[in-house]
Each structure stands twice: as C-alpha cells, then as structure tokens.
Design an enzyme around this catalytic site. Structure first.
Site, PDB file in Angstrom:
ATOM      1  N   HIS A  38       1.016  -1.043   0.000  1.00 33.85           N
ATOM      2  CA  HIS A  38      -0.051   0.046  -0.136  1.00 33.85           C
ATOM      3  C   HIS A  38       0.825   1.258   0.201  1.00 33.85           C
ATOM      4  O   HIS A  38       0.626   2.291  -0.571  1.00 33.85           O
ATOM      5  CB  HIS A  38      -0.905   0.010   1.274  1.00 33.85           C
ATOM      6  CG  HIS A  38      -1.933  -1.219   1.432  1.00 33.85           C
ATOM      7  ND1 HIS A  38      -1.831  -2.179   2.222  1.00 33.85           N
ATOM      8  CD2 HIS A  38      -3.200  -1.228   0.717  1.00 33.85           C
ATOM      9  CE1 HIS A  38      -2.908  -2.657   2.095  1.00 33.85           C
ATOM     10  NE2 HIS A  38      -3.686  -2.459   0.984  1.00 33.85           N
ATOM     11  N   GLN A 155      -9.747  -7.597  -9.949  1.00 37.77           N
ATOM     12  CA  GLN A 155     -10.167  -6.242  -9.497  1.00 37.77           C
ATOM     13  C   GLN A 155      -9.765  -5.100 -10.425  1.00 37.77           C
ATOM     14  O   GLN A 155     -10.699  -4.388 -10.868  1.00 37.77           O
ATOM     15  CB  GLN A 155      -9.847  -5.963  -8.032  1.00 37.77           C
ATOM     16  CG  GLN A 155     -10.133  -4.796  -7.527  1.00 37.77           C
ATOM     17  CD  GLN A 155      -9.903  -4.458  -6.105  1.00 37.77           C
ATOM     18  OE1 GLN A 155     -10.812  -5.142  -5.160  1.00 37.77           O
ATOM     19  NE2 GLN A 155      -8.813  -4.016  -5.519  1.00 37.77           N
TER      20      GLN A 155
HETATM   21  O1  PAF Z   1      -8.438  -3.772  -2.729  1.00 38.89           O
HETATM   22  C1  PAF Z   1      -9.106  -3.511  -1.803  1.00 38.89           C
HETATM   23  O2  PAF Z   1      -8.488  -3.440  -0.622  1.00 38.89           O
HETATM   24  C2  PAF Z   1     -10.673  -3.362  -1.928  1.00 38.89           C
HETATM   25  O3  PAF Z   1     -11.063  -4.376  -2.689  1.00 38.89           O
HETATM   26  C3  PAF Z   1     -10.915  -1.923  -2.328  1.00 38.89           C
HETATM   27  C4  PAF Z   1     -10.489  -1.888  -3.910  1.00 38.89           C
HETATM   28  C5  PAF Z   1     -10.350  -0.755  -1.588  1.00 38.89           C
HETATM   29  C6  PAF Z   1     -12.443  -1.789  -2.461  1.00 38.89           C
HETATM   30  O4  PAF Z   1     -12.872  -2.010  -1.036  1.00 38.89           O
END
Ligand code: PAF
Length: 285
Positions: A38, A155
């Site tokens: 992150h 995603q």
């Molecule tokens: O990847 C994540 O942490 C989650 O799927 C997100 C994109 C924040 C959506 O809740």
C-alpha cells in the site's frame, strides 16, 4: 500531517481546497491494515498527484456471508502513520452508514463478463461489492487518478471496465505487486498466517515462478502450464488449491496456447489453513 475526514462533506471540502490550489487529486482505495505494498501505491500516487487521498474502509458488501469481514484486521493508528510517511494529504475513513446511507444497499454496480470467473466464481457477489464501493468512492472524492495493485489482477480489470463503460472521468493506474524478499506477495491477509503457514504460503509464488520458467523455456501449451501450477501448488503441504488458471490478461478468458501476441497471465488462489490467498504473474508480455 495527514488530515482525517469521516464525512462526504468533509472530503469534498478538502478536495475542493486542493483543486483550488491547482493540485491534481489522486485516490488510493484501501481496506486498511496497510503494508509496504500500500505504501508503494501511495508513493506512486504522490508522484502523479499533488493531493493524495487514501480511503480506509472495510467494505461489507464485498465479503460473502462466511468470509472474514468481522475479523478483517483493523489497524487504524498504524495505518495513519503509514499514510503520513508515504505522503498522503487526506485519509477518508467513513463508517458503513456514510457509504451505505440508511442501509441503502439497493443500488449496485455489476460488471458482467469479468466478474463471474476466477475470484467471482469462488466469491459470488464479490465484484459487485467492489465495483459499487469503488464507484461511490470515485463519486465522493472525484479524483483525477486512482491507483490499484496488480496483486488484485481481476479487480483492476473490473474497475477499468466499469470506468470505461460508465464514462467515469478518472485515470486508473495499476502498480506492480510488491513482494517479500522470498517472493510472497504482500497482502493484509498475510497477518493471519503463523510462521509455518507463512512458509507454506510461498507455494503460490513458487507455482507461478515455475509456470513462468516453463514458458520462458519454450512451453506453449496452456494446459501443460496449468498442470505445472496445480502440481507445484499441490506439492506444497498444507495448501488447498482453489483455482490455477492461465488466461488472457485483458479478458480473463482461458487460453489454449501461449504466444501469438496475447498477454497471458497465470492466476492462482489457494487456502493455507483458514486463510485464502491469491497471486498472479504475467507469463508473456
Ligand atoms: O483492494 C481492496 O483493498 C478493496 O477491494 C478496495 C478496492 C479498497 C474496495 O473495497
């Protein structure tokens, strides 16, 4: 200093101020429990935007009824320190009531085609929850760009498709997976693993690396590569395979042969104890 906002009005006021100062706005959507992966997303966002918003929200609608929503790690103070260190200007930390006002769960976004396979097959409704919350975040923050990790390969494809189909004026950036020194993909769920399981979890990366080695060595049969993925994963004691696929990197459709200009990606999901992990690796560029 990093500012914290919990309301939609609070976020919009800060973002409007930044825009008034001529700064581009970047968004890094997260569910907290932040790790170095992150941090890299936030740093990358800071390279591209003068004002970086990190959202921290454990989104209930993307978890299935028997999944880890309630026990998902919540480490807000440590997350704030990481956001500050990586150069975020604003953390948006809403409650479920802010994101889903008066329990409003009647409006959802569906991205058919990409959402039912792989993760979507194992976790029905997952991408409906993801697409919905991400669109809400886009509407609240109205960022110029948003950054997602390649570890959640499917995603980022779902979000790209949604943004394209709904003409959402945001640029999506995908940042490569950050790995531990031994190859394990960083994930908030790695916190669930005890030291022995942590070693076992390496089986996912080992399988992907074996597959890539085979392709680099001239293997062109996708079935043979699937077999390598399965065999390597199943040879790691304590790993329970969910799926091992070789797919077109744009459409996620299974492919027959590697080569011919198709960007092929190997994607795996497996259980280590009660923890479900995913990972992926490009097999061809
Ligand atoms: O990847 C994540 O942490 C989650 O799927 C997100 C994109 C924040 C959506 O809740």
């Amino acid at each position: 200093m990093v500012e914290v906002a919990e309301s939609v009005a609070g976020v919009r006021a800060s973002v409007d101020r930044a825009r008034g100062e001529g700064r581009a706005v970047g968004l890094v959507p997260t569910m907290g429990a932040l790790h170095d992966g992150h941090v890299r997303l936030i740093e990358r966002c800071r390279e591209e935007a003068g004002f970086v918003v990190v959202s921290i929200f454990v989104n209930p609608t993307q978890f299935g009824p028997n999944e880890d929503y309630t026990r998902y790690p919540r480490t807000f103070e440590a997350d704030l320190a990481r956001c500050r260190g990586a150069g975020a200007a604003l953390v948006f930390a809403p409650t479920p009531e802010v994101i889903y006002p008066s329990g409003a769960t009647s409006t959802f976004v569906e991205v058919p085609g990409l959402s039912e396979v792989l993760e979507g097959a194992s976790r029905p409704g997952h991408f409906r929850g993801v697409a919905t919350v991400v669109l809400k975040l886009f509407e609240i923050v109205r960022p110029d760009l948003a950054i997602f990790g390649q570890k959640d390969y499917q995603q980022q494809l779902v979000i790209r498709r949604m943004v394209n189909d709904l003409h959402v004026p945001v640029r999506i950036v995908t940042e490569p997976t950050v790995r531990e020194a031994d190859g394990l993909a960083m994930s908030s769920r790695n916190r669930y693993l005890d030291p022995a399981q942590r070693q076992t979890a390496l089986g996912l990366f080992r399988a992907l690396a074996e597959a890539r080695r085979a392709v680099a060595g001239g293997e062109t049969s996708a079935d043979r590569v699937r077999q390598i993925l399965r065999e390597t994963l199943e040879s790691s004691e304590g790993v329970r395979l969910d799926y091992a696929e070789v797919a077109d990197g744009k459409t996620l459709e299974p492919i027959d042969r590697l080569g011919g200009g198709i960007r092929a990606v190997a994607l795996v999901a497996a259980w280590v104890g009660s923890t479900r992990l995913i990972d992926n690796l490009a097999l061809t560029e």
